[in-house]
Design a protein around this motif. Structure first.
Motif, PDB file in Angstrom:
ATOM      1  N   UNK A 137       0.849  -1.191   0.000  1.00  0.00           N
ATOM      2  CA  UNK A 137       0.000   0.000   0.000  1.00  0.00           C
ATOM      3  C   UNK A 137       0.884   1.241   0.000  1.00  0.00           C
ATOM      4  N   UNK A 138       0.559   2.186  -0.867  1.00  0.00           N
ATOM      5  CA  UNK A 138       1.267   3.480  -0.875  1.00  0.00           C
ATOM      6  C   UNK A 138       0.248   4.596  -0.811  1.00  0.00           C
ATOM      7  N   UNK A 139       0.348   5.427   0.200  1.00  0.00           N
ATOM      8  CA  UNK A 139      -0.564   6.571   0.339  1.00  0.00           C
ATOM      9  C   UNK A 139      -2.022   6.185   0.146  1.00  0.00           C
ATOM     10  N   UNK A 140      -2.423   5.121   0.772  1.00  0.00           N
ATOM     11  CA  UNK A 140      -3.845   4.742   0.770  1.00  0.00           C
ATOM     12  C   UNK A 140      -4.301   3.981  -0.451  1.00  0.00           C
ATOM     13  N   UNK A 141      -3.378   3.701  -1.380  1.00  0.00           N
ATOM     14  CA  UNK A 141      -3.744   3.012  -2.630  1.00  0.00           C
ATOM     15  C   UNK A 141      -2.959   1.705  -2.722  1.00  0.00           C
ATOM     16  N   UNK A 145      -4.040  -3.268  -8.439  1.00  0.00           N
ATOM     17  CA  UNK A 145      -3.290  -2.018  -8.270  1.00  0.00           C
ATOM     18  C   UNK A 145      -4.160  -0.819  -8.645  1.00  0.00           C
ATOM     19  N   UNK A 146      -4.057   0.231  -7.830  1.00  0.00           N
ATOM     20  CA  UNK A 146      -4.837   1.439  -8.086  1.00  0.00           C
ATOM     21  C   UNK A 146      -6.122   1.504  -7.278  1.00  0.00           C
ATOM     22  N   UNK A 147      -6.546   0.362  -6.700  1.00  0.00           N
ATOM     23  CA  UNK A 147      -7.758   0.386  -5.880  1.00  0.00           C
ATOM     24  C   UNK A 147      -7.446   0.981  -4.505  1.00  0.00           C
ATOM     25  N   UNK A 148      -8.495   1.451  -3.853  1.00  0.00           N
ATOM     26  CA  UNK A 148      -8.361   1.963  -2.486  1.00  0.00           C
ATOM     27  C   UNK A 148      -7.872   0.844  -1.563  1.00  0.00           C
ATOM     28  N   UNK A 149      -6.969   1.206  -0.661  1.00  0.00           N
ATOM     29  CA  UNK A 149      -6.464   0.200   0.296  1.00  0.00           C
ATOM     30  C   UNK A 149      -7.403   0.099   1.492  1.00  0.00           C
ATOM     31  N   UNK A 150      -8.632  -0.300   1.225  1.00  0.00           N
ATOM     32  CA  UNK A 150      -9.629  -0.602   2.255  1.00  0.00           C
ATOM     33  C   UNK A 150      -9.643  -2.124   2.391  1.00  0.00           C
ATOM     34  N   UNK A 151      -9.213  -2.621   3.540  1.00  0.00           N
ATOM     35  CA  UNK A 151      -8.991  -4.058   3.699  1.00  0.00           C
ATOM     36  C   UNK A 151      -9.572  -4.546   5.016  1.00  0.00           C
ATOM     37  N   UNK A 152      -9.881  -5.845   5.047  1.00  0.00           N
ATOM     38  CA  UNK A 152     -10.264  -6.463   6.307  1.00  0.00           C
ATOM     39  C   UNK A 152      -9.357  -7.676   6.546  1.00  0.00           C
ATOM     40  N   UNK A 153      -8.995  -7.869   7.793  1.00  0.00           N
ATOM     41  CA  UNK A 153      -8.176  -9.024   8.181  1.00  0.00           C
ATOM     42  C   UNK A 153      -9.062  -9.924   9.043  1.00  0.00           C
ATOM     43  N   UNK A 159      -5.496   2.414   3.778  1.00  0.00           N
ATOM     44  CA  UNK A 159      -4.152   1.959   4.127  1.00  0.00           C
ATOM     45  C   UNK A 159      -3.777   2.086   5.580  1.00  0.00           C
ATOM     46  N   UNK A 160      -4.656   2.677   6.392  1.00  0.00           N
ATOM     47  CA  UNK A 160      -4.320   2.864   7.820  1.00  0.00           C
ATOM     48  C   UNK A 160      -5.100   1.880   8.691  1.00  0.00           C
ATOM     49  N   UNK A 161      -4.429   1.257   9.661  1.00  0.00           N
ATOM     50  CA  UNK A 161      -5.167   0.386  10.580  1.00  0.00           C
ATOM     51  C   UNK A 161      -6.156   1.225  11.378  1.00  0.00           C
ATOM     52  N   UNK A 162      -7.427   0.890  11.300  1.00  0.00           N
ATOM     53  CA  UNK A 162      -8.456   1.748  11.896  1.00  0.00           C
ATOM     54  C   UNK A 162      -9.224   1.053  13.010  1.00  0.00           C
ATOM     55  N   UNK A 163      -9.086  -0.268  13.137  1.00  0.00           N
ATOM     56  CA  UNK A 163      -9.813  -0.945  14.223  1.00  0.00           C
ATOM     57  C   UNK A 163      -8.999  -0.932  15.511  1.00  0.00           C
ATOM     58  N   UNK A 164      -7.718  -1.323  15.400  1.00  0.00           N
ATOM     59  CA  UNK A 164      -6.902  -1.368  16.605  1.00  0.00           C
ATOM     60  C   UNK A 164      -6.318   0.010  16.935  1.00  0.00           C
ATOM     61  N   UNK A 165      -6.283   0.878  15.928  1.00  0.00           N
ATOM     62  CA  UNK A 165      -5.816   2.264  16.151  1.00  0.00           C
ATOM     63  C   UNK A 165      -6.924   3.187  15.678  1.00  0.00           C
TER      64      UNK A 165
END
Ligand code: GUN
Ligand code: ZN
Length: 435
Positions: free
Chosen positions: A36-40, A377-385, A427-433
Motif C-alpha cells: 500500500x502506498x498513500x492509501x492506494x 493495483x490502483x484500488x483503495x487500500x480498504x482491507x479487512x483481516x 491503508x491505515x489500521x483503523x480498528x486497533x488504532x
C-alpha cells in the motif's frame, strides 16, 4: 510517502464464482502480501513477488489470518442505531412507533454527529469499509454524517432523506425544500474526499408525487449520483402505495414514472415483486438490495435471491444490513442469514460466492468496482483481516476445516466483529488504532 506491506493469506475475487469449485474466480495466495502506498494498493499477490518492491515499507504481519478487500454494506440507516431491537411490529407500525420518533432527534447537529461517529466506528469494528447510508430528513443529519466520514477518510455513499407526508411534523420537508437541501448537499459534499451523494426519497408512501418529481429532476441533473429508496418490502406497504399512486401500474412503476430507476438505483428489499416489476428493474439496470436480517426481524418475507439473479432478464443484486430494521452491523452475520433464507427455498449459497458478494459483488452493484472490492493495483487500500479462530468455539470447529471454502463458511456462520482482527481504511489500521 507512506508505504506499508500487509502480509497474510491474501484473498480476492476475479469474477463471480460459478460454484464451490470455481477456483478460476478466486485469487488466493497462502503466503501473500498487499503493498500500500498513500492509501492506494500498488501490488498484491505472492509475498515473494511483491516484497522486492516494498523496500523500506512498514511491515504489518497478519499471518496466518486472511487479508481481503473491506466488506461493503449496500443499505443501512445510521440514525437507527438506537432503534435496533424494537419489539413486536411490522414495517409501517415499526416506522411510526419507533423509527420516526427516533429520527426526529437528528434535527440536532450535535446528536447527529455523535451517532454518525459511533456508527462509522462500529462499521470499522465489523470490517465494513463502505456503506450506502440513509441519513434523516434533516440537512444537519447528512452534514454530520459526511463530516464524520471525511474525518475518517472513508468511501461512503449517503444522502438526506426526502419525505414530505405521512410522517410527524418534525420529520418532513417539502418538495422544494428537499430539492434545495439536496442540491446544497451535493454541491458541498459529493466528490469531496471519498464521499458520494445519493438522492434518497425514503419510499413512495412518505413522498408526494411532487416530491418524487423533484427527486427525478435531481437524478436527471446529476446522472452520476446514486438513487436509494425502498421497494416492495411488506404487503401493507404495497397496498398503501397502490392507493396513494392509483395511476401507476404497480409499485416499481411509481419510481419508473419519476425517472428513479437506473443502473445507480439501489432498491431496498424487493421481496414481493411481480414478474413485470422484476422486468422493469432488470431492463433499467436497477439493483435489488437483499437485507436478510431486516426481512426476518420485521417479518417482511423471503427475498428470492437466486430466482431474481437467474431469470431470463436477470436482476443485479446487492446484500446489506438495513440497520436498524436489520439486527446486526456485521456483514458476516448478514451472509449467515442470507444463507438461511436461501436454505428455506431449498437452495444453497456456497461460501466463495458469499465472500464475492461481500466484496467485488457489492462493489459492482454500487458501481464502485473501479475503486473498491478487489485488490488490483490502483484500488483503495480498504482491507479487512479475518481470523477464523477468533473464539474458542471457532478454533475448535476449525480443527475440522480442510479447505479455504470451509474456513470462509465458518467465518460466515460463526463469525462477527470478534473475527475481524483489523480493518484498514485508506491503508491505515483503523480498528486497533481508532481515528
Ligand atoms: N421503508 C421506509 N423506510 C424504511 C426504513 O427505515 N427501514 C425499512 N426497513 N424499510 C423502510
Ligand atoms: Zn432501509
Amino acid at each position: 510517502m507512506s508505504r506499508t506491506l500487509i502480509r497474510g493469506r491474501v484473498l480476492s475475487f476475479l469474477a463471480e464464482p460459478a460454484g464451490p469449485d470455481d477456483h478460476a474466480a478466486v485469487a488466493y495466495e497462502e503466503d501473500g502480501a498487499v503493498l500500500v502506498e498513500d492509501g492506494i494498493i500498488r501490488a498484491a499477490g505472492d509475498h515473494a513477488a511483491v516484497a522486492p518492491a516494498a523496500e523500506g515499507a512498514r511491515l504489518a504481519d497478519h499471518r496466518p489470518h486472511l487479508v481481503m478487500p473491506g466488506l461493503i454494506d449496500a443499505h443501512a440507516h445510521y440514525p437507527q442505531m438506537q432503534v435496533i431491537a424494537s419489539y413486536g411490529a411490522e414495517l409501517l407500525d415499526w416506522l411510526n412507533r419507533y423509527t420516526f420518533p427516533e429520527e426526529c432527534r437528528f434535527a440536532d447537529h450535535d446528536h447527529a454527529a455523535r451517532i454518525a461517529g459511533l456508527y462509522l466506528d462500529e462499521l470499522v469494528r465489523q470490517g465494513t469499509t463502505t456503506a450506502a447510508v440513509y441519513c434523516t430528513v434533516h440537512r444537519a443529519s447528512a452534514e454530520a454524517f459526511f463530516e464524520a466520514a471525511l474525518a475518517r477518510d472513508m468511501r461512503m455513499i449517503a444522502g438526506k432523506v426526502l419525505m414530505d407526508r405521512n410522517a410527524p411534523d418534525g420529520l418532513t420537508d417539502t418538495a422544494q425544500a428537499g430539492y434545495d437541501d439536496s442540491k446544497a448537499l451535493i454541491a458541498a459534499w459529493h466528490g469531496r474526499g471519498r464521499l458520494h451523494y445519493a438522492i434518497t426519497p425514503r419510499f413512495a408512501i412518505t413522498s408526494s408525487p411532487a416530491q418524487l418529481e423533484a427527486a427525478g429532476a435531481l437524478a436527471a441533473e446529476h446522472r452520476a449520483l446514486h438513487v436509494q429508496t425502498h421497494l416492495s418490502e411488506n404487503h401493507a406497504e404495497i397496498a398503501l402505495t397502490r392507493e396513494l399512486y392509483p395511476q401507476a401500474r404497480d409499485y416499481a412503476d411509481v419510481y419508473a414514472r419519476y425517472g428513479l430507476l437506473g443502473p445507480r438505483s439501489l432498491m431496498g428489499h424487493c421481496i414481493h415483486l411481480s414478474d413485470r416489476e422484476a422486468d422493469a428493474l432488470a431492463d433499467s439496470g436497477s439493483v435489488a438490495v437483499f437485507c436478510p436480517t431486516s426481512n426476518l426481524f420485521l417479518g417482511s418475507g423471503l427475498f428470492a435471491d437466486r430466482r431474481l439473479r437467474t431469470r431470463a432478464r436477470p436482476l443485479r443484486v446487492a446484500t446489506a444490513t438495513d440497520v436498524g430494521g436489520g439486527t446486526s452491523f456485521s456483514m458476516l452475520k448478514t451472509m449467515d442469514e442470507a444463507y438461511k433464507v436461501a436454505a428455506l427455498a431449498g437452495e444453497k449459497v456456497d461460501a466463495l460466492r458469499s465472500f464475492w458478494q461481500l466484496t467485488r459483488g457489492n462493489a459492482e452493484a454500487l458501481s464502485l468496482d473501479a475503486h473498491i472490492g478487489t485488490l488490483e493495483p490502483g484500488r483503495d487500500a480498504d482491507l479487512v483481516v479475518l481470523d477464523a479462530r477468533a473464539t474458542p468455539a471457532m478454533r475448535l470447529r476449525m480443527e475440522r476445516a480442510q479447505t479455504l471454502a470451509e474456513e470462509l463458511f465458518v467465518l460466515q456462520t460463526m463469525g462477527d466483529d470478534r473475527a475481524v482482527a483489523e480493518t484498514y481504511v485508506a491503508g491505515r489500521p483503523a480498528k486497533t488504532v481508532p481515528a
